[in-house]
Design an enzyme around this catalytic site. Structure first.
Site, short mmCIF file in Angstrom:
data_model
loop_
_atom_site.label_atom_id
_atom_site.label_comp_id
_atom_site.label_asym_id
_atom_site.label_seq_id
_atom_site.Cartn_x
_atom_site.Cartn_y
_atom_site.Cartn_z
N TYR A 106 0.88 -1.23 -0.14
CA TYR A 106 -0.03 0.04 0.03
C TYR A 106 0.94 1.33 -0.14
CZ TYR A 106 -4.57 -2.39 0.51
OH TYR A 106 -5.53 -3.11 0.18
N TYR A 125 -14.50 -4.51 3.13
CA TYR A 125 -12.97 -4.91 2.80
C TYR A 125 -12.95 -6.37 3.63
CZ TYR A 125 -7.94 -5.43 2.71
OH TYR A 125 -7.09 -5.95 2.50
N ASP A 157 -16.90 -12.01 9.04
CA ASP A 157 -15.52 -11.69 8.99
C ASP A 157 -15.00 -11.07 10.31
OD1 ASP A 157 -13.07 -10.82 8.57
OD2 ASP A 157 -13.42 -10.00 6.65
N LYS A 160 -5.35 -11.77 12.01
CA LYS A 160 -4.86 -10.50 12.67
C LYS A 160 -4.56 -10.92 14.25
CE LYS A 160 -5.87 -6.72 9.96
NZ LYS A 160 -7.03 -6.67 8.87
C1 LIG Z 1 -7.29 -7.28 7.13
C2 LIG Z 1 -8.63 -7.73 7.06
C3 LIG Z 1 -8.73 -8.83 6.37
C4 LIG Z 1 -7.36 -9.40 5.54
O1 LIG Z 1 -6.66 -9.79 5.84
P1 LIG Z 1 -4.88 -10.06 5.61
O2 LIG Z 1 -4.38 -10.87 6.71
O3 LIG Z 1 -4.30 -8.78 5.68
O4 LIG Z 1 -4.94 -10.63 4.26
C5 LIG Z 1 -9.98 -9.31 5.75
N1 LIG Z 1 -10.84 -8.72 6.26
C6 LIG Z 1 -10.98 -7.80 7.28
C7 LIG Z 1 -12.13 -7.06 7.89
C8 LIG Z 1 -9.58 -7.10 7.64
O5 LIG Z 1 -9.62 -6.03 8.40
#
Ligand SMILES: *Cc1c(COP(=O)(O)O)cnc(C)c1O
Length: 421
Positions: free
Chosen positions: A15, A142, A234, A263
Site C-alpha cells: 500500500y 473490505y 468476518d 490478525k
Molecule cells: C485485514 C482484513 C482482512 C484481510 O486480512 P489479511 O491478513 O490482511 O489478508 C480481511 N477482512 C478484514 C475485515 C480485515 O480487516
C-alpha cells in the site's frame, strides 16, 4: 549503507506509492504498546501495527511459548498428519465461539481465511446439486486483497485495475432503521440464487471505521437465516476483544454459519488464518465421492509455531486483566470523545469498544489521498505516535496493554493537532 538505503534498493512496500513515499522508519525492537527506532526514538503504536497486535510487542510469554515450540516441532504437512497445537487451538477456540461453530480449517492469513469461507459456501451448494452462486456483501466492504476476497469487497480505487476480473456480487447497504425493510426485500428477491452473505460485524475498518448497530445486524442475520442464505462473519479485524466483547458477533443473538479469523489470532505475532463452520456445512462435504472434497490447502496450513503463538495469545486473552484493560480503554476513549466532540474541526466521533474514530472537517477534499492525511500522519509520527488516518478519518485502536499515560498522550497530541493543523 544504512538500513533505509538498503531497504530502498531492494524492497517494494505494501500500500505504498514507492515514488513519493517517505523513506520507511527502521524499527529495531518493541515492548508493550511501543516500538523503538534505530535512532532510539520511541513510537506509541496507536494502530496496533495494522490492527494485529492485542497484547503488546515482543510479549515475553508469547516469546517463551514460541521458542519452546521452535525446538520441538517447527512444521509438519497438515494433510495426513496432525499436531497438538492445531488440535488444542481449535478445541479452545470453538469453546468460546457461538455454540454452532464445530469445525476449524486453518490457512495463512486473513485473505486466505476469506477465500476458504467463500469456497465452503459455494461448494456447500454445489455438493448438493443446488444452483446458488450469488454472494451478498456490504457496500464499501473490505475482506482482503486476494481475488476472491477483493471480489466480495467494495469496488474502489484499490480494486479498479482488476474490476473486470472480479466476479459479480450483490451489494447491500449497511442496515439501519430506515432501510432494513428494503434490504430484506432485496435479499428475498434473490433468495433462490443467494449462496451466502459476507459481512464485517459492527465495524467496517478499511471503509473508514464505519460503525453500525448490532440490533440491525441481528435483524439482517435473522432474515438470512429465514431465507436459507449462509452467513460468513468476518471477525478478522474485530475478533479477540476489539469491540469490548470477545467476538463482535457476541453483540448479537443470531449465529453465523462461518467465521473468519486472523490478525489478533496470534496476538499479532505471526501470520495464521482460521475459518470455522457449522456441522451442517462440514457434513455437506462428507461423501464416498472424492469430488465433494474441499480441495484447498496452503503449504503452511496450521503451522505449529503460529499455533503456539495463538495458544499463548489465547492464554493472555482469557486472563481477567485483559478484559479489565479493554474496559479501561473504552472508558478513556469515552471521556476523550465527550471532551472534543463539539470541536468545530471534529465530526461524527464514534466508538465501538477499543476503537475510537473521528472525521476531520476538511471542507470538500475528504478522499483517502488527501494531503491532510499525510500532514496528520507526519504530525503524529513526529510526536512519537503511530496513527494512520484513512483520508480525513483519524482512529485509535491500541494494544490492550497501552498505559493510561500513553493513551492520554495520544489524546493530547490529537487536541494539539486540532489547534495547529
Ligand atoms: C485485514 C482484513 C482482512 C484481510 O486480512 P489479511 O491478513 O490482511 O489478508 C480481511 N477482512 C478484514 C475485515 C480485515 O480487516
Amino acid at each position: 549503507m544504512s538500513l533505509v538505503d538498503r531497504d530502498l534498493s531492494v524492497i517494494w512496500h505494501p500500500y505504498t506509492q514507492m515514488k513519493t513515499a517517505l523513506p520507511p522508519v527502521p524499527i529495531v525492537r518493541g515492548e508493550g504498546a511501543c516500538l523503538y527506532g534505530e535512532d532510539g526514538k520511541k513510537y506509541i503504536d496507536g494502530v496496533s501495527s495494522w490492527w494485529v497486535n492485542i497484547h503488546g510487542h515482543a510479549h515475553p510469554y508469547i516469546a517463551k511459548k514460541v521458542a519452546e515450540q521452535l525446538t520441538k516441532l517447527e512444521h509438519v504437512i497438515f494433510a495426513g498428519f496432525t499436531h497438538e497445537g492445531a488440535v488444542e487451538l481449535a478445541e479452545r477456540l470453538l469453546k468460546i465461539l457461538p455454540s454452532n461453530q464445530k469445525k476449524a480449517f486453518y490457512s495463512d492469513n486473513g485473505s486466505t481465511a476469506i477465500e476458504v469461507a467463500i469456497k465452503m459456501c459455494l461448494q456447500y451448494w454445489h455438493n448438493q446439486g443446488i444452483k446458488r452462486n450469488k454472494i451478498l456483501a456490504f457496500k464499501n466492504a473490505y475482506h482482503g486483497d486476494t481475488f476472491g476476497a477483493m471480489a466480495v469487497s467494495g469496488r474502489s480505487a484499490f480494486t479498479a485495475p482488476f474490476d473486470s476480473m472480479l466476479f459479480e456480487v450483490e451489494f447491500i447497504d449497511l442496515p439501519e432503521q430506515s432501510n432494513i425493510d428494503s434490504i430484506k426485500y432485496q435479499i428475498s428477491s434473490i433468495k433462490n440464487e443467494a449462496a451466502c452473505f459476507i459481512f464485517e460485524p459492527l465495524v467496517q475498518g478499511t471503509a473508514g471505521m464505519v460503525m453500525y448497530e448490532p440490533q440491525y445486524l441481528n435483524e439482517l442475520m435473522a432474515h438470512c437465516r429465514k431465507e436459507g442464505v449462509l452467513m460468513i462473519d468476518d471477525e478478522i479485524f474485530v475478533g479477540f476483544g476489539r469491540t469490548g466483547k470477545l467476538f463482535a458477533c457476541d453483540h448479537v443473538i443470531e449465529q453465523p454459519d462461518i467465521m473468519c479469523f486472523s490478525k489478533g489470532l496470534t496476538g499479532g505475532t505471526m501470520a495464521l488464518g482460521l475459518t470455522t463452520c457449522t456441522q451442517q456445512i462440514y457434513d455437506a462435504f462428507l461423501s464416498d465421492d472424492k469430488l465433494k472434497t474441499l480441495f484447498h490447502g496452503h503449504s503452511f496450513t496450521a503451522n505449529p509455531i503460529a499455533c503456539s503463538a495463538a495458544l499463548a495469545s489465547m492464554d493472555l486473552l482469557m486472563e481477567d486483566t485483559t478484559m479489565v484493560n479493554i474496559k479501561r480503554i473504552e472508558a478513556l476513549h469515552q471521556q476523550f470523545a465527550a471532551r472534543i466532540k463539539d470541536h468545530p474541526k471534529i465530526k461524527n466521533i464514534r466508538q465501538t469498544g477499543t476503537i475510537l474514530a473521528m472525521d476531520w472537517e476538511t471542507g470538500d477534499n475528504t478522499s483517502y489521498f488527501s494531503t491532510l492525511r499525510d500532514r496528520l500522519y507526519l504530525y503524529f509520527l513526529d510526536a512519537g505516535i503511530i496513527l494512520r488516518p484513512l483520508g480525513n478519518i483519524i482512529y485509535i485502536l491500541p494494544p490492550y496493554c497501552i498505559t493510561n499515560d500513553e493513551l492520554t498522550y495520544i489524546y493530547s497530541k490529537i487536541e494539539q493537532a486540532l489547534e495547529e493543523l
